[in-house]
Write a protein that holds these residues in place. Structure first.
Motif, PDB file in Angstrom:
ATOM      1  N   LYS A 157      13.673  14.861 -10.889  1.00  8.45           N
ATOM      2  CA  LYS A 157      12.847  16.069 -10.908  1.00  8.45           C
ATOM      3  C   LYS A 157      11.441  15.773 -11.413  1.00  8.45           C
ATOM      4  CE  LYS A 157      15.331  19.459 -12.550  1.00  8.45           C
ATOM      5  NZ  LYS A 157      15.833  20.336 -13.509  1.00  8.45           N
ATOM      6  N   SER A 158      11.371  14.946 -12.461  1.00  8.88           N
ATOM      7  CA  SER A 158      10.040  14.685 -13.011  1.00  8.88           C
ATOM      8  C   SER A 158       9.784  13.195 -13.160  1.00  8.88           C
ATOM      9  CB  SER A 158       9.928  15.365 -14.378  1.00  8.88           C
ATOM     10  OG  SER A 158      10.915  14.822 -15.225  1.00  8.88           O
ATOM     11  N   THR A 159      10.569  12.377 -12.460  1.00 12.17           N
ATOM     12  CA  THR A 159      10.377  10.934 -12.612  1.00 12.17           C
ATOM     13  C   THR A 159       9.955  10.303 -11.283  1.00 12.17           C
ATOM     14  OG1 THR A 159      12.742  10.643 -12.278  1.00 12.17           O
ATOM     15  CG2 THR A 159      11.958  10.615 -14.545  1.00 12.17           C
ATOM     16  N   TYR A 160       9.270   9.183 -11.419  1.00 20.53           N
ATOM     17  CA  TYR A 160       8.723   8.502 -10.243  1.00 20.53           C
ATOM     18  C   TYR A 160       9.026   7.026 -10.329  1.00 20.53           C
ATOM     19  CZ  TYR A 160       6.268  12.881  -9.699  1.00 20.53           C
ATOM     20  OH  TYR A 160       5.987  14.209  -9.537  1.00 20.53           O
ATOM     21  N   ILE A 161       9.064   6.383  -9.180  1.00 18.97           N
ATOM     22  CA  ILE A 161       9.218   4.926  -9.148  1.00 18.97           C
ATOM     23  C   ILE A 161       8.317   4.334  -8.069  1.00 18.97           C
ATOM     24  CG2 ILE A 161      11.618   4.937  -9.967  1.00 18.97           C
ATOM     25  CD1 ILE A 161      12.507   4.502  -7.094  1.00 18.97           C
TER      26      ILE A 161
ATOM     27  N   ASP B 290       0.688  -2.038   7.783  1.00 12.70           N
ATOM     28  CA  ASP B 290       0.849  -2.888   8.964  1.00 12.70           C
ATOM     29  C   ASP B 290       0.501  -4.339   8.651  1.00 12.70           C
ATOM     30  OD1 ASP B 290       1.656  -0.851  10.525  1.00 12.70           O
ATOM     31  OD2 ASP B 290      -0.319  -0.451  11.423  1.00 12.70           O
ATOM     32  N   GLU B 291      -0.391  -4.486   7.693  1.00  6.27           N
ATOM     33  CA  GLU B 291      -0.918  -5.803   7.398  1.00  6.27           C
ATOM     34  C   GLU B 291      -0.063  -6.571   6.380  1.00  6.27           C
ATOM     35  OE1 GLU B 291      -3.558  -6.938   9.032  1.00  6.27           O
ATOM     36  OE2 GLU B 291      -3.559  -8.852   7.942  1.00  6.27           O
ATOM     37  N   CYS B 292       0.497  -5.868   5.402  1.00  8.33           N
ATOM     38  CA  CYS B 292       1.282  -6.540   4.360  1.00  8.33           C
ATOM     39  C   CYS B 292       2.290  -5.571   3.772  1.00  8.33           C
ATOM     40  CB  CYS B 292       0.354  -7.065   3.254  1.00  8.33           C
ATOM     41  SG  CYS B 292      -0.710  -5.815   2.570  1.00  8.33           S
ATOM     42  N   ARG B 293       3.088  -6.085   2.816  1.00  9.76           N
ATOM     43  CA  ARG B 293       4.062  -5.198   2.177  1.00  9.76           C
ATOM     44  C   ARG B 293       3.303  -4.196   1.308  1.00  9.76           C
ATOM     45  NH1 ARG B 293       8.808  -6.111  -2.181  1.00  9.76           N
ATOM     46  NH2 ARG B 293       7.209  -7.199  -3.370  1.00  9.76           N
ATOM     47  N   LEU B 294       3.602  -2.926   1.488  1.00 15.04           N
ATOM     48  CA  LEU B 294       2.907  -1.898   0.714  1.00 15.04           C
ATOM     49  C   LEU B 294       3.904  -1.176  -0.194  1.00 15.04           C
ATOM     50  CD1 LEU B 294       0.370  -0.120   0.133  1.00 15.04           C
ATOM     51  CD2 LEU B 294       1.083   1.337   2.043  1.00 15.04           C
ATOM     52  N   ILE B 295       3.550  -1.099  -1.470  1.00 15.63           N
ATOM     53  CA  ILE B 295       4.390  -0.429  -2.460  1.00 15.63           C
ATOM     54  C   ILE B 295       3.674   0.845  -2.892  1.00 15.63           C
ATOM     55  CG2 ILE B 295       5.454  -0.659  -4.748  1.00 15.63           C
ATOM     56  CD1 ILE B 295       6.604  -2.636  -2.723  1.00 15.63           C
ATOM     57  N   VAL B 296       4.394   1.939  -2.945  1.00 13.92           N
ATOM     58  CA  VAL B 296       3.768   3.218  -3.297  1.00 13.92           C
ATOM     59  C   VAL B 296       4.631   3.963  -4.308  1.00 13.92           C
ATOM     60  CG1 VAL B 296       2.634   3.510  -1.049  1.00 13.92           C
ATOM     61  CG2 VAL B 296       4.975   4.357  -1.378  1.00 13.92           C
ATOM     62  N   PRO B 297       4.020   4.894  -5.034  1.00 18.26           N
ATOM     63  CA  PRO B 297       4.821   5.722  -5.947  1.00 18.26           C
ATOM     64  C   PRO B 297       5.575   6.795  -5.167  1.00 18.26           C
ATOM     65  CG  PRO B 297       2.493   6.306  -6.085  1.00 18.26           C
ATOM     66  CD  PRO B 297       2.577   5.155  -5.150  1.00 18.26           C
TER      67      PRO B 297
ATOM     68  N   THR C  91       5.407   5.961 -13.637  1.00 17.34           N
ATOM     69  CA  THR C  91       6.682   5.589 -13.030  1.00 17.34           C
ATOM     70  C   THR C  91       7.641   5.173 -14.147  1.00 17.34           C
ATOM     71  OG1 THR C  91       5.771   3.386 -12.748  1.00 17.34           O
ATOM     72  CG2 THR C  91       5.758   4.827 -10.811  1.00 17.34           C
ATOM     73  N   ILE C  92       8.953   5.148 -13.836  1.00 16.98           N
ATOM     74  CA  ILE C  92       9.924   4.774 -14.873  1.00 16.98           C
ATOM     75  C   ILE C  92       9.632   3.339 -15.334  1.00 16.98           C
ATOM     76  CG2 ILE C  92      12.359   4.393 -15.407  1.00 16.98           C
ATOM     77  CD1 ILE C  92      13.064   6.539 -13.340  1.00 16.98           C
ATOM     78  N   ILE C  93       9.536   2.433 -14.368  1.00 14.92           N
ATOM     79  CA  ILE C  93       9.220   1.030 -14.680  1.00 14.92           C
ATOM     80  C   ILE C  93       7.817   0.745 -14.141  1.00 14.92           C
ATOM     81  CG2 ILE C  93       9.889  -1.384 -14.192  1.00 14.92           C
ATOM     82  CD1 ILE C  93      12.047  -0.135 -15.806  1.00 14.92           C
ATOM     83  N   PRO C  94       7.002   0.062 -14.918  1.00 17.46           N
ATOM     84  CA  PRO C  94       5.640  -0.242 -14.459  1.00 17.46           C
ATOM     85  C   PRO C  94       5.649  -1.268 -13.326  1.00 17.46           C
ATOM     86  CG  PRO C  94       6.096  -1.311 -16.545  1.00 17.46           C
ATOM     87  CD  PRO C  94       7.268  -0.437 -16.254  1.00 17.46           C
ATOM     88  N   PRO C  95       4.505  -1.487 -12.706  1.00 12.41           N
ATOM     89  CA  PRO C  95       4.473  -2.408 -11.564  1.00 12.41           C
ATOM     90  C   PRO C  95       4.864  -3.844 -11.905  1.00 12.41           C
ATOM     91  CG  PRO C  95       2.352  -1.285 -11.841  1.00 12.41           C
ATOM     92  CD  PRO C  95       3.216  -0.836 -12.958  1.00 12.41           C
ATOM     93  N   LYS C  96       5.017  -4.169 -13.172  1.00  5.73           N
ATOM     94  CA  LYS C  96       5.323  -5.560 -13.537  1.00  5.73           C
ATOM     95  C   LYS C  96       6.545  -6.096 -12.808  1.00  5.73           C
ATOM     96  CE  LYS C  96       8.230  -4.830 -17.676  1.00  5.73           C
ATOM     97  NZ  LYS C  96       8.379  -5.000 -19.127  1.00  5.73           N
ATOM     98  N   ARG C  97       7.460  -5.214 -12.419  1.00  7.36           N
ATOM     99  CA  ARG C  97       8.694  -5.721 -11.819  1.00  7.36           C
ATOM    100  C   ARG C  97       8.470  -6.414 -10.482  1.00  7.36           C
ATOM    101  NH1 ARG C  97      11.482  -0.856  -8.710  1.00  7.36           N
ATOM    102  NH2 ARG C  97      12.184  -2.625  -7.530  1.00  7.36           N
ATOM    103  N   PHE C  98       7.282  -6.226  -9.898  1.00 10.35           N
ATOM    104  CA  PHE C  98       7.032  -6.905  -8.625  1.00 10.35           C
ATOM    105  C   PHE C  98       6.611  -8.363  -8.794  1.00 10.35           C
ATOM    106  CE2 PHE C  98       6.749  -2.419  -7.710  1.00 10.35           C
ATOM    107  CZ  PHE C  98       7.652  -2.335  -6.659  1.00 10.35           C
ATOM    108  N   PHE C  99       6.211  -8.725 -10.002  1.00 10.77           N
ATOM    109  CA  PHE C  99       5.928 -10.155 -10.218  1.00 10.77           C
ATOM    110  C   PHE C  99       6.693 -10.718 -11.412  1.00 10.77           C
ATOM    111  CE2 PHE C  99       2.656  -8.156 -12.732  1.00 10.77           C
ATOM    112  CZ  PHE C  99       2.156  -7.176 -11.881  1.00 10.77           C
ATOM    113  N   PHE C 100       7.333  -9.839 -12.142  1.00 15.14           N
ATOM    114  CA  PHE C 100       8.204 -10.265 -13.246  1.00 15.14           C
ATOM    115  C   PHE C 100       9.471  -9.425 -13.117  1.00 15.14           C
ATOM    116  CE2 PHE C 100       8.942  -9.860 -18.077  1.00 15.14           C
ATOM    117  CZ  PHE C 100       9.731 -10.990 -18.100  1.00 15.14           C
ATOM    118  N   PRO C 101      10.318  -9.770 -12.137  1.00 12.36           N
ATOM    119  CA  PRO C 101      11.465  -8.911 -11.843  1.00 12.36           C
ATOM    120  C   PRO C 101      12.493  -8.915 -12.971  1.00 12.36           C
ATOM    121  CG  PRO C 101      11.548 -10.890 -10.503  1.00 12.36           C
ATOM    122  CD  PRO C 101      10.256 -10.941 -11.253  1.00 12.36           C
TER     123      PRO C 101
END
Ligand code: FAD
Ligand code: SF4
Ligand code: SF4
Ligand code: SF4
Ligand code: FES
Lengths: 348, 243, 274
Positions: free
Chosen positions: A43-47, A31-38, A64-74
């Motif tokens: 079948k066995s992969t996550y993002i 509710d307070e900000c954008r929330l990113i979750v896994p 996850t397939i791609i690490p969280p870096k994509r949220f600040f280094f897209p």
């Protein structure tokens, strides 16, 4: 709510939250900000993706397939646009504040490494503009057959995160690291209690158990010396025949930072854009310069370069190897090339 | 300043590439304000003017097509092959051994009489300045290229495999997790990993990128249990010409 | 630090030879124009919007204020479009980047400058720096070699240097190709034999194409120069110029931040240098 989330060294606060009430907490955060979750992808992969529904949040994923870096280094971003009449225009759109939930220790270490890389020789404004607005709720994990964090000393983290959740039987042990983490807790402070004696005992038991679950060990003693001594080893040649040079291992690596910069023009509007996009050091043209000279054309040299880089390349700047042992490269490689095996071959 | 003259020409092909360009709709109309289109056979009669830049789709299968391209080459500043047929022979050049049979099946009477040579890409006949591969081409990338050509320099051709784009889109790898014979690791990027993003393995329509390791991928396919015939079939569509 | 360039205007374009021209730019922003300082050997990233960016050494001297000059070879996209630009066109420039020559350490000693072909570009800046404060150096030798007389870049300037008697400037060409020429014909390494300066006090700055380096460095070593006092300028692919994109990495150094100027000693200790 204040947004001073940069970690401060100091006394850590420990709390607990009942597992059944995590949903309430995450909803309050979202509710307070954008929330990113896994979330589960295949079948066995996550993002990591935008929070929609608590039932979709994956709590027991490994990576996850791609690490969280994509949220600040897209993977691709426009740096600025240019028109003849209006000149340069840098997107000034303010980034929304983002909290990423479920980040494991290795990835938090990865973020720390990227932070340093994007500060060396001057802060990268495009990276930091986003990065400064991202907070992390870490989550403990159990290793699978690819996890190498123990060998890379990233299996545990005391920094970078704002809040970290250790999974126990009925509750999460919550470590609060920053003032921003505290702000988040206070969104729903009634959910949090002080840990009981029993919970502390359980926490200790859990971390011991986890420690004994690592099946993969990569011996990194004197690795820098060995890689230098084996610079001409035929092992590089051998693996470079198998490697597809598909770049997958680089795209998924939490500490790979290479990018390419190029221009494109929207003819119909007369606007040109400068774009940066992830690149891979294993690519054939990576070190090619005008006139056709290629400083790293040979496949074996390119294969070796990535290993040298992950293990010793930037030790001086980073104070450590830049591999966090997250296991993504080994898991993702379509040719089944495994870092542990390559390093073992070099040691032999 | 006079607007640069641009022509679009179709040889043996399905016209899919020029269709993609006409699909640009709004953008195409805007493009017409910047360039002078002298030929666009699917949409208008020829103006008879000579182009500065020629975009040619399709493979060369007949003698008069070869003559036409040679003539065109003499007139233009840039000759650009668009689409896989023009770049490599593409679908048109499929099944070199079975061609005679196919011709007979499709044209029972006249099949034998057809004067058709083996389909050749443009580069086998004339010097080509730029190849824009794809089956069909990506229209955005086409516009990107036009932007560079109008400035008098060549655009950079993506020289990395589809896998990189596929990973950037965070797809679950079809080859690694589902054992599907994806050609992404050896195929030139540019499509944004269209097929893998829809759960279908890449068919390789952009052709190989400069560093493709075909041998290793074939070895992986064998380990997945594909027979030599199946592997050959996999490569037949767009890859046969590169072997 | 940012990947966003400053707007600048091409104010003057001077033909040097069929492949090279000298370009003079001024920043549109007045503060930047006055405040832009750099060291010889540093480079800028030059943007042609809609085409791309290229790293180019600054060839004007650090004491010349209000403008910068770049000597550019037509080599690919950006450089070709630059050559086609008309005066008063807009470009983008960001920088300066790189370490530059350690001029403070060179002051007070002898200076030996050895350039091959376009290698004169960064060295012209160093030459201007040294001549601006001629008394701060002891002996100065400048050796410049090109393929043919018409390929001697900045020919007029170089010939003026030859005429000066407070420095020694020696020119050479591989062959005259029938063009008028009254200086040496032969290798740069021949001219090195003519240098008469005490080795101990001498800093050597070398810049040229890869083969050129090989010959010159071997010669310098055989003449007894110290590896720690030979400065070379490395060329690598660059996409950012600020230690981020990774393209310019040699071994474990960023050419754009830790270089492009390396001592020969540091360079041979980088894996994959040659
Ligand atoms: C530190 C340094 C100083 C330089 N100084 C000069 C100079 O003073 N004068 C001069 O004419 N040239 C100089 N160069 C070389 C010049 O940068 C290249 O010729 C130029 O980048 C070619 O760009 P392009 O777009 O015309 O070519 P393209 O081949 O079209 O370039 C495409 C891409 O490759 C990159 N690239 C290509 N060649 C090089 C290269 N040699 N070095 C780095 N990146 C490259 C470009 O940045 C661009 O992103 C210097 C290079 C470096 C590294
Ligand atoms: S090199 Fe592999 S294991 Fe190490 S951080 Fe990168 S992806 Fe993870
Ligand atoms: S993922 Fe595997 S095959 Fe692809 S480039 Fe990396 S090591 Fe090579
Ligand atoms: S699905 Fe295909 S294109 Fe995507 S990463 Fe896997 S092999 Fe590459
Ligand atoms: S040019 Fe990007 S890191 Fe050096």
């Amino acid at each position: 709510m204040t947004y001073s989330h940069l970690p401060v060294k100091g006394k850590m606060i420990f709390l607990t939250i009942e597992k059944s009430r995590l949903k309430e907490f995450l909803e309050a955060v979202s509710d307070e900000c954008r929330l990113i979750v896994p979330e589960k992808k295949g079948k066995s992969t996550y993002i990591f993706r935008e929070y929609t529904d608590f039932s979709k949040v994956a709590l027991e994923f490994v990576r996850t397939i791609i690490p969280p870096k994509r949220f600040f280094f897209p993977p691709s971003e426009t740096l600025f646009s240019y028109t003849k009449t209006e000149g340069l225009s840098v997107s000034s759109e303010s980034e929304s504040f983002t909290v990423i939930f479920g980040v494991h220790p290795c990835d938090l270490h990865g973020i720390n490494i990227l932070d340093k890389a994007f500060s060396y020789g001057g802060r990268d404004s495009f990276y930091w503009r986003k990065r400064e607005k991202v907070g992390f709720i870490g989550l403990s994990c159990l290793p699978d057959k690819y996890c190498l964090c123990k060998s890379m000393h990233t299996d545990f983290i005391e920094d970078v995160y704002d809040i970290f959740l250790y999974t126990l039987d009925d509750v999460y042990m919550v470590s609060v690291r920053t003032a921003f983490g505290d702000d988040l807790i206070r969104l729903k402070s009634d959910l949090f209690k002080s840990p009981t004696k029993r919970e502390v005992v359980e926490y200790k038991k859990r971390i011991m158990e986890r420690d004994s679950m690592f099946t993969r060990i990569m011996d990194i003693t004197n690795l820098a010396d060995l890689l230098t001594l084996e610079y001409k080893s035929e092992v590089w040649e051998e693996y470079s025949r198998r490697c597809l040079f598909c770049g997958s291992c680089i795209m998924v690596c939490p500490t790979c930072q290479c990018f390419d910069v190029y221009d494109t023009t929207d003819l119909t509007k007369g606007i040109s854009y400068r774009i940066r996009r992830w690149d891979a050091c294993m690519r054939k043209d990576y070190a090619l310069v005008a006139g056709g000279h290629n400083f790293r054309e040979d496949r074996a040299a390119r294969f070796r370069f990535r290993y040298l880089h992950k293990e010793i390349g930037f030790a001086e700047m980073q104070g450590r190897a830049t591999c966090t042992g997250c296991g993504r490269c080994s898991e993702t490689c379509p040719a089944g090339i495994d870092m542990v095996e390559v390093v073992r071959r070099i040691r032999e | 300043m006079e607007k640069p003259k641009v022509g679009f020409y179709s040889l043996t092909s399905c016209s899919g590439d020029i269709l993609e360009i006409t699909n640009l709709e709004e953008d195409l109309l805007k493009l017409l304000e910047i360039v002078d289109v002298v030929d666009l056979n699917v949409a208008m009669p020829s103006t008879g003017k000579k182009p500065d830049i020629a975009f040619v789709e399709g493979a060369i299968t007949q003698a008069d097509e070869a003559r036409f391209v040679r003539q065109l080459r003499k007139q233009v500043k840039y000759l650009v092959a668009i689409g896989s047929c023009a770049c490599t022979g593409g679908v048109v050049a499929r099944g070199p051994k079975q061609r005679r049979g196919w011709l007979k099946d499709v044209y029972p009477e006249s099949g034998e009489g057809f004067k058709i040579g083996f389909p050749r890409p443009l580069k086998d006949v004339v010097q080509v300045d730029l190849e824009i591969p794809g089956c069909p081409i990506e229209k955005r990338y086409f516009l990107h290229c036009v932007g560079y050509l109008l400035k008098g320099v060549m655009p950079e051709v993506p020289n990395y495999p589809v896998c990189m784009e596929c990973k950037m889109r965070e797809n679950e790898c079809l080859l690694r997790y589902r054992g599907l014979p994806c050609l992404g690791p050896i195929t030139r990027a540019g499509c944004g990993a269209r097929q893998p993003s829809l759960g279908r393995p890449c068919d390789g329509c952009f052709g190989p990128y400069d560093d493709a390791n075909l041998e290793s991928l074939m070895e992986i396919f064998r380990r997945l249990g594909l027979s030599e015939r199946e592997i050959k079939k996999r490569l037949d569509l767009f890859w046969e010409r590169h072997r | 630090m940012s990947l966003v360039p400053e707007m600048a205007t091409l104010v003057e374009k001077r033909y040097l030879d069929p492949h090279h021209s000298l370009f003079r730019f001024i920043f549109d922003n007045e503060l930047k124009r006055e405040g832009f300082g750099f060291r010889p050997g540093q480079f800028v990233m030059l943007s042609i919007f809609g085409v791309g960016e290229a790293p180019i050494s600054i060839t004007s001297g650090p004491d010349e204020k209000g403008f910068i000059e770049l000597c550019v070879r037509k080599a690919g996209r950006v450089t070709t479009v630059l050559h086609n630009l008309e005066e008063n066109s807009k470009v983008g420039i960001r920088g300066p980047y790189g370490n530059g020559y350690p001029v403070e350490q060179m002051l007070g000693g002898n200076l030996l400058i050895i350039a091959g072909g376009l290698g004169i570009a960064p060295l012209r800046s160093l030459i201007r720096y040294a001549l601006w404060r001629r008394d701060a150096f002891k002996e100065i030798y400048i050796i410049y070699g090109a393929r043919s007389p018409e390929n001697i870049l900045f020919r007029g300037e170089m010939e003026n240097l030859v005429l000066r008697n407070d420095i020694n400037c020696l020119l050479t060409v591989d062959s005259t190709y029938g063009q008028p020429w009254n200086a040496h014909v032969g290798r740069v390494t021949d001219l090195l034999e003519r240098v008469r300066m005490p080795l101990k006090d001498t800093s050597v700055a070398v810049c040229g194409p890869p083969v050129f380096y090989r010959f010159v460095l071997n010669k310098l070593l055989s003449l007894g120069y110290s590896k720690g006092k030979i400065y070379m300028s490395l060329e690598r692919r660059m996409e950012c110029g600020m230690g981020k994109c990774g393209h310019c990495v040699v071994g474990h150094k960023y050419t754009c931040v830790d270089g492009p100027i390396f001592t020969y000693w540091d360079a041979i200790n980088l894996p994959e240098i040659f």
